[in-house]
Scaffold this active site. Structure first.
Site, PDB file in Angstrom:
ATOM      1  N   HIS A  60       9.597  30.674 -38.176  1.00 47.38           N
ATOM      2  CA  HIS A  60       8.680  29.962 -37.273  1.00 47.38           C
ATOM      3  C   HIS A  60       7.236  30.479 -37.417  1.00 47.38           C
ATOM      4  O   HIS A  60       6.322  29.879 -36.882  1.00 47.38           O
ATOM      5  CB  HIS A  60       9.148  30.104 -35.816  1.00 47.38           C
ATOM      6  CG  HIS A  60      10.530  29.546 -35.614  1.00 47.38           C
ATOM      7  ND1 HIS A  60      10.760  28.359 -34.958  1.00 47.38           N
ATOM      8  CD2 HIS A  60      11.742  29.984 -36.022  1.00 47.38           C
ATOM      9  CE1 HIS A  60      12.067  28.098 -34.958  1.00 47.38           C
ATOM     10  NE2 HIS A  60      12.683  29.080 -35.604  1.00 47.38           N
ATOM     11  N   HIS A 113      16.627  33.395 -26.395  1.00 51.10           N
ATOM     12  CA  HIS A 113      16.819  33.487 -27.847  1.00 51.10           C
ATOM     13  C   HIS A 113      16.062  34.715 -28.356  1.00 51.10           C
ATOM     14  O   HIS A 113      16.603  35.523 -29.114  1.00 51.10           O
ATOM     15  CB  HIS A 113      16.298  32.208 -28.498  1.00 51.10           C
ATOM     16  CG  HIS A 113      16.333  32.179 -29.987  1.00 51.10           C
ATOM     17  ND1 HIS A 113      17.504  32.174 -30.706  1.00 51.10           N
ATOM     18  CD2 HIS A 113      15.331  32.156 -30.909  1.00 51.10           C
ATOM     19  CE1 HIS A 113      17.222  32.153 -32.001  1.00 51.10           C
ATOM     20  NE2 HIS A 113      15.903  32.143 -32.154  1.00 51.10           N
ATOM     21  N   ASP A 132      13.492  27.320 -30.687  1.00 46.78           N
ATOM     22  CA  ASP A 132      14.934  27.578 -30.773  1.00 46.78           C
ATOM     23  C   ASP A 132      15.553  27.784 -29.390  1.00 46.78           C
ATOM     24  O   ASP A 132      16.569  28.479 -29.265  1.00 46.78           O
ATOM     25  CB  ASP A 132      15.207  28.822 -31.636  1.00 46.78           C
ATOM     26  CG  ASP A 132      14.950  28.558 -33.108  1.00 46.78           C
ATOM     27  OD1 ASP A 132      14.631  27.415 -33.469  1.00 46.78           O
ATOM     28  OD2 ASP A 132      15.073  29.514 -33.909  1.00 46.78           O
TER      29      ASP A 132
HETATM   30 FE    FE Z   1      14.706  29.221 -36.016  1.00 49.20          FE
HETATM   31 ZN    ZN Z   2      14.639  31.638 -33.934  1.00 53.83          ZN
END
Ligand code: FE
Ligand code: ZN
Length: 254
Positions: A60, A113, A132
């Site tokens: 990311h 996460h 996510d």
């Molecule tokens: Fe991811």
């Molecule tokens: Zn992630």
């Protein structure tokens, strides 16, 4: 209205360009890689002005520094994880706004996460960029957070309007749906959605974005209140965060 461009990269990641035609500013959400972003910008004649990161994972943020060097881009990311966001310029958290031109996104802290994970909600454009945290029929793994934390995070997203487009960061829908059916096989909206998802994937089409209303109806991680799910898990009447935690554990072992 903002223009939103979806770019599939790596094996199952989605990046997004967000372009404001008034200011001609353009952001990329969660740039894993540089080349696909540059190509998408150049084919439209857009200049990158912002990077909006949802969380620190390399898939990311991988192209943060390269894009910043190429375009002198302003990088916006989660204040709770500012030390782990390469090149961060503006750290934001719950209640803050992130700007593209005069268009503001509301920022939510959605840890679970990762410790510092944020979501960007463009209210007028009904667009949610949630990284996510929330996936189509799924949610992110709990690498750095607890089930209670993640349930609280998802509850914030549950409060948004049904018409919201959910721009998540991975194409995990088919495997998520298989798990969803295992805990809620009688959910007719889920059965119907799976048929559509299977057909779309056979045609090679993305299943993202999805409508938040459809997630509320079919995503087991937003449905710990479902009698059928509670019954499948042997947890009838249990508190929702506990049910959520058990759904997450079963998905980890599915
Ligand atoms: Fe991811
Ligand atoms: Zn992630």
């Amino acid at each position: 209205m903002l223009e939103i461009v979806q770019i599939p990269v790596l094996s199952d990641n989605y990046l997004y360009l967000i372009h404001d035609p008034v200011s001609e500013e353009t952001a990329v959400v969660d740039p894993a890689v540089e080349d696909a972003v540059v190509a998408a910008l150049e084919s439209r004649g857009w200049q990158l002005t912002h990077i909006f990161n949802t969380h620190h994972h390399w898939d990311h943020t991988g192209a943060n520094l390269a894009l910043k060097e190429r375009y002198q881009t302003t990088i916006v990311g989660p204040s709770a994880d500012r030390d782990r966001i390469p090149g961060i310029d503006i750290a934001v958290g719950e209640g803050d706004k992130a700007y593209l031109g005069d268009v503001a996104a509301n920022v939510f802290d959605v840890p679970g996460h990762t410790r510092g994970h944020i979501a960007y909600h463009f209210v007028d454009d009904r667009a949610l960029f949630c990284g996510d945290t929330l996936f189509a029929m799924g949610c992110g793994r709990l690498f750095e957070g607890t089930p209670d934390q993640m349930w609280q995070s998802l509850s914030k997203l549950l409060a948004l309007p049904d018409e919201t487009d959910v721009y998540c960061a991975h194409e995990y829908t088919l495997s998520n749906g298989k798990f969803a059916l295992s805990v809620e096989p009688e959910n007719l909206a889920l059965v119907a959605r799976m048929a559509e998802v299977e057909a779309a994937r056979k045609r090679g089409e993305p299943t993202v974005p999805s409508k938040l209303g459809l997630e509320k109806a079919t995503n087991p991680f937003l449905r710990p209140m479902s009698d059928e799910i509670q019954e499948t898990l042997g947890m009838l009447g249990a508190p929702w965060p506990k049910v959520f935690g058990e759904i997450r554990t079963r998905k980890d072992n599915f």
